[in-house]
Motif scaffolding. Structure first.
Motif, mmCIF file in Angstrom:
data_model
loop_
_atom_site.group_PDB
_atom_site.id
_atom_site.type_symbol
_atom_site.label_atom_id
_atom_site.label_comp_id
_atom_site.label_asym_id
_atom_site.label_seq_id
_atom_site.Cartn_x
_atom_site.Cartn_y
_atom_site.Cartn_z
ATOM 1 N N ASN A 236 -7.800 117.228 -4.463
ATOM 2 C CA ASN A 236 -8.520 116.172 -3.764
ATOM 3 C C ASN A 236 -7.689 114.902 -3.861
ATOM 4 O O ASN A 236 -6.743 114.800 -4.658
ATOM 5 N N ASP B 201 -2.327 131.424 -2.085
ATOM 6 C CA ASP B 201 -2.708 130.431 -3.101
ATOM 7 C C ASP B 201 -1.524 129.987 -3.956
ATOM 8 O O ASP B 201 -1.664 129.676 -5.142
ATOM 9 N N LEU C 32 -10.440 120.862 4.420
ATOM 10 C CA LEU C 32 -11.281 120.682 3.234
ATOM 11 C C LEU C 32 -12.691 120.232 3.610
ATOM 12 O O LEU C 32 -13.672 120.662 2.995
ATOM 13 N N GLU C 33 -12.808 119.380 4.612
ATOM 14 C CA GLU C 33 -14.137 118.951 5.027
ATOM 15 C C GLU C 33 -14.916 120.093 5.658
ATOM 16 O O GLU C 33 -16.150 120.170 5.518
ATOM 17 N N TYR D 172 -4.403 127.076 -10.127
ATOM 18 C CA TYR D 172 -4.914 126.045 -9.238
ATOM 19 C C TYR D 172 -5.368 126.670 -7.924
ATOM 20 O O TYR D 172 -4.697 127.552 -7.359
ATOM 21 N N HIS D 173 -6.523 126.214 -7.424
ATOM 22 C CA HIS D 173 -7.078 126.647 -6.142
ATOM 23 C C HIS D 173 -7.216 125.429 -5.252
ATOM 24 O O HIS D 173 -7.215 124.289 -5.728
ATOM 25 N N TRP D 174 -7.321 125.652 -3.945
ATOM 26 C CA TRP D 174 -7.436 124.512 -3.045
ATOM 27 C C TRP D 174 -8.728 123.727 -3.283
ATOM 28 O O TRP D 174 -8.827 122.573 -2.899
ATOM 29 N N LYS D 175 -9.700 124.362 -3.967
ATOM 30 C CA LYS D 175 -10.907 123.626 -4.305
ATOM 31 C C LYS D 175 -10.669 122.587 -5.411
ATOM 32 O O LYS D 175 -11.464 121.662 -5.577
ATOM 33 N N ASP D 176 -9.565 122.743 -6.198
ATOM 34 C CA ASP D 176 -9.266 121.808 -7.279
ATOM 35 C C ASP D 176 -8.490 120.586 -6.809
ATOM 36 O O ASP D 176 -8.253 119.668 -7.601
ATOM 37 N N ILE E 48 -16.038 120.210 1.147
ATOM 38 C CA ILE E 48 -15.498 119.394 0.060
ATOM 39 C C ILE E 48 -15.489 117.938 0.519
ATOM 40 O O ILE E 48 -14.972 117.617 1.590
ATOM 41 N N GLN F 44 -14.799 123.090 4.718
ATOM 42 C CA GLN F 44 -15.230 123.952 3.622
ATOM 43 C C GLN F 44 -16.271 123.268 2.730
ATOM 44 O O GLN F 44 -16.634 123.807 1.687
#
Length: 668
Positions: free
Chosen positions: A169, A129, A194-195, A163-167, A199, A197
């Motif tokens: 976009n 991360d 991302l798709e 920061y996380h990969w979910k943040d 998102i 997962q």
């Protein structure tokens, strides 16, 4: 070969059967040699030469069967063994998310660009991360580029979150170490990850380009065809020929602004303009002769020349659409140079000849720009407020620090300690309004002064006496009321020493009471209160006789007659004449009877005033017809027998009626 008779039965204990006719149980060869090397061969037949049944399932179905736990119809199911632990550095090894972004950087010390767009790549490492920001290196950019932020975990807020990969976009802003990055796009692997997962990615945006970098890609120089105008010929023809104009710059609208004079020189040899300031002696300004050095003045600039660095570079023909020429400088017109509006009001004789020969303009008169002084403002005194004297109040309008008005010192020395004293009573005078000397009611007012004035309607004021003191040194008046025991009125000082204005004078031109206004029977109005002069002392008579020019003959005669009557004893026959005259006694008795019977009549307050209005000569008589008209308008009961008898006794042989005795019957 005999087929299996129990084919299709489940493979359970007791349901499996062997083929008794089968005799071959050999296995096929799986090892072979090719070019001297041993290789493995896939068997094509089964044991004993039986046909192999190939698996017809897909890879997806095989994966589902591998992960599917058997479900028993009875009995307690066994828990599946836990999946094998795979660490993140193994599962996400060499898996990196890549985003395309940019940030804006201010450029404060450049005249060519105000901001700069810098494009970067943001890398997110899934194994730990961590993130890093790298700017692609541009050759000869002059900016330190490369790795802007080394690989590390980046803080998202002040609470310690990272920061996380979910943040991340597309189409969002992220702030890293106080610098805001705009993410516009990502690569294919990042999009698929991302798709997968769950998102939902925003649509990609177009990368913003750096305006200065795009400007540098344009050609460095634009070639313009030179003009066919011969500047050398202009220089040789108009050398040492200068147009001179006289102008003013009116800056009076601004704070501390003024109107200043300038001389504008226009050089015909190269169309340059020079502005010189005209200094006057002791004008308080620094002796700078030039307001603007000699240069060509642009009149109309191109649109993209507004940000041209004029402080370091000269304006060329490429930035100007039109220059100032000689035809722009005309006497009587205004023009704006360097943000200042100059008005040309005159020129020299050479300039007039040049305009006549070149442009055919013959009418260039001089314009008068001298400002005339405004007319002096007339000082108007404000309305008198009633406090103090008018002269004292007017001093506040003449100076910031008021001074006492000037006094007549000689008059004060000559008339020092000279005081005129008079005895007066309160009077109640019925007049329609305040008359003036030009008014038709002035005769009525003077007649009321000569005749007996009405007493005050207040019973307590009948026996009050007042002593007027007139000070000749200052023309001031003071009033003193002698105290009377058991009168209910506190005597003493009624008015302190002050000047008294006549009631019919104006505020702008006040007229004060003087010694000539005080005589026997005179009515003095003091601040709304009317007094009638009854008596005076002997010093007043001596003073008026010694200064006969300062007073009227009537006033002097009234005081002399009053003093003589006061000194002479009254004859006894005069006092008894009234008692012996039967006509007078009968009239008085009739008046008393009418007063008792008609004491509540409503017209008794204004009947005297009505008769006095029509008796302009103050004779005491009115015409018979006019008498009855007045009585009818006032509702006087003329039909009453007593009133008829009174009218008969007041009648005169010439058709007139004496209204004095008639009015006494209707007054208190």
């Amino acid at each position: 070969m005999v087929s299996n008779p129990v084919h299709g039965l489940p493979f359970l204990p007791g349901t499996s059967f062997k083929d008794s006719t089968k005799t071959a149980f050999h296995r096929s060869q799986t090892l072979g040699y090719r070019n001297g090397y041993a290789i493995v061969r896939r068997p094509t037949v089964g044991i004993g030469g039986d046909r192999l049944q190939f698996n017809q399932l897909s890879q997806t179905e095989l994966d589902e069967l591998a992960s599917k736990a058997p479900v028993l119809t009875y009995g307690q199911p066994k828990q599946a063994p836990p999946a094998d632990f795979v660490p993140a550095h193994v599962a996400f090894d060499k898996k990196v998310l890549k985003f395309d972004a940019y940030f804006q950087e201010d450029v404060p010390m450049s005249t060519e660009e105000r901001y700069r767009i810098r494009q970067v790549n943001i890398y997110y490492y899934l194994e730990d991360d961590s993130m890093s920001v790298i700017e692609p290196v541009v050759e000869n950019s002059g900016i330190p580029q490369g790795k802007l932020i080394k690989r590390q975990r980046l803080a998202k807020n002040d609470r310690g979150d990272h920061y996380h990969w979910k943040d991340l976009n597309r189409g969002i802003n992220i702030t890293i170490y106080g610098r805001t990055f705009r993410i516009v796009d990502c690569d294919q692997f990042t999009q698929v990850f991302l798709e997968s997962q769950g998102i939902e990615l925003n649509p990609p945006e177009k990368m913003v380009l750096d305006p200065y970098t795009e400007l540098r890609k344009q050609p460095l120089r634009k070639y313009v065809t030179p003009s066919d105008f011969d500047q050398l010929k202009q220089f040789l023809t108009f050398d040492k020929q200068v147009l001179r104009f006289y102008a003013i710059w009116d800056d009076t609208d601004s704070m501390y602004g003024e109107c200043r004079t300038y001389i504008i020189h226009y050089y015909l040899m190269d169309d340059t303009v020079e502005i010189r300031e005209v200094h006057e002696r002791n004008d308080g300004r620094d002796p700078f002769p030039l307001l603007m050095n000699r240069r060509r003045m642009p009149k109309v600039l191109v649109e993209n020349a507004k940000n041209f660095p004029q402080c370091v570079l000269e304006i060329s023909d490429q930035e100007v659409l039109e220059w100032y020429t000689a035809k722009d400088f005309i006497v009587g017109k205004s023009l704006t140079i360097l943000g200042r509006t100059f008005f040309i009001y005159d020129c020299d004789p050479f300039t007039r000849r040049y305009y006549k020969e070149k442009f055919g303009i013959t009418d260039l008169p001089r314009i008068d720009v001298s400002k005339q002084e405004p007319p002096p403002v007339k000082q108007e005194l404000p309305p008198y407020n009633g406090f103090g004297l008018v002269e004292d109040s007017a001093q506040n309008c003449f100076a910031l620090i008021p001074k006492a008005p000037k006094k007549d010192v000689m008059k004060m020395l000559v008339n020092n300690n000279k005081v005129l004293r008079y005895l007066a009573v309160l009077a109640y005078l019925l007049i329609p309004r305040r008359p003036t000397c030009e008014d038709k009611h002035w005769n009525l007012f003077r007649a009321c002064q000569r005749q007996k004035l009405l007493e005050s309607p207040i019973p307590e004021d009948k026996d009050r006496r007042f002593v007027f003191s007139y000070f000749l040194a200052t023309d001031m008046i003071s009033i003193f009321e002698p105290p009377v025991r058991n009168s209910g009125i506190i005597g003493g000082k009624y008015l302190r020493r002050t000047k008294v204005v006549k009631p019919y004078s104006t505020v702008d031109n006040p007229i004060y009471y003087g010694p000539s206004d005080f005589f026997i029977g005179a009515v003095i109005e003091v601040f709304g209160h009317r007094f009638i002069i009854l008596d005076t002392d002997e010093y007043v008579l001596k003073y008026m006789e010694s200064n006969a020019a300062q007073s009227s003959p009537e006033a002097l005669a009234s005081i002399q007659n009053h003093v003589r009557k006061r000194e002479a004893p009254a004859p006894a026959s005069e006092s008894k004449q009234t008692e012996k005259d039967p006509g007078v006694q009968e009239l008085e008795a009739l008046i008393d009877t009418i007063q008792k019977e008609l004491k509540d009549h409503s017209c008794k307050d204004n009947i005297r005033e009505a008769f006095q209005i029509y008796d302009k000569e103050a004779s005491g008589y009115v015409d018979r017809d006019m008498f009855f008209k007045i009585c009818e308008s006032l509702n006087v009961p003329v039909d009453d027998s007593l009133v008829k008898e009174l009218i008969r006794m007041c009648s005169h042989g010439e058709g007139k009626i004496n209204y004095y005795n008639f009015v006494r019957a209707f007054s208190n």
